[in-house]
Write an enzyme that holds these catalytic residues in place. Sequence first.
Site, short mmCIF file in Angstrom:
data_model
loop_
_atom_site.label_atom_id
_atom_site.label_comp_id
_atom_site.label_asym_id
_atom_site.label_seq_id
_atom_site.Cartn_x
_atom_site.Cartn_y
_atom_site.Cartn_z
N HIS A 1 -0.36 44.92 29.47
CA HIS A 1 -0.30 43.58 30.06
C HIS A 1 -1.67 43.01 30.39
CE1 HIS A 1 4.05 43.38 30.37
NE2 HIS A 1 4.06 44.61 30.87
N GLN B 1 7.69 55.91 28.63
CA GLN B 1 8.22 55.01 29.66
C GLN B 1 9.64 54.59 29.28
OE1 GLN B 1 5.37 52.19 30.98
NE2 GLN B 1 6.83 50.96 32.13
N GLU C 1 12.44 52.07 30.09
CA GLU C 1 12.54 50.78 30.77
C GLU C 1 13.57 49.85 30.14
OE1 GLU C 1 8.71 48.87 30.64
OE2 GLU C 1 8.18 49.90 28.78
#
Length: 255
Positions: A47, A150, A152
């Site tokens: 990000h 991860q 998610e």
Amino acid sequence: MERVKRLKEKMESGKLVKGFFLTMADPVVSEIAGFAGYDYVWIDAEHGPLGRQEILHHIMAAQGSGCAAFVRVPGIDRTMLKAILDMGPDGIIFPFTNSGEIAKEAVRACSYPDFGGVRGQGPIRAIRYGLADEGKYIEGAYEKVLKIAQIETMEGYENLDEILEVDGIDSLFIGAADLSRSIRARNDETDLNTVYEDICRRVRRKGRYLGAAIGATKQEAQRVKDLGVQWVVFGQDARALADALKSNLDEIKDY
């Protein structure tokens, strides 16, 4: 290697390993985090607007100030990963690990061909610019970097068993914010807390390290620790700076 070993020892002793989100380019932030006593910094190249040089400088600043450096990459791009691995980070975080095949590709990207991977040879900072033995580094390179998947999305949750079967994935991280949106998109009776707690149980039962993001409170730290979470990330550089600047200004805004 010693940094990764220290993190594992701390987790296995029952203490939470603590980290901090980094999105700003200035490596001074990583250095401050290390001096402040964080165990690691989370360099967010997914990000955050961070290029290779900025990632390198963050890794150097973090490790130089006494903490480990994890890099969250945008995805499994072998060319990008090769360059980052050659910088000598302590962990790579792979977002949206939605299947066993994605997890396998992540591990392959971090491994040299004679260890079942596709990583090209050319370590630079990882071998102290040639001052360390390259052959010895390559023999142990697989264990020098934590490979973190991860979870998610509901797709990742539903494929959790096959992800957990992938050799080389050292830890899983619960991305609760995106996971909650994935659940809401289904518009059914799925409950985030139920999914979250089930991930915790299954990951710890499998013997993998478990990470999660938390709010910076003792209650939240205790809550996730009770669920089996061993390493956490909390706080973010830009927001921490914004909060501090706003609070500072508010003190004398009426004068």
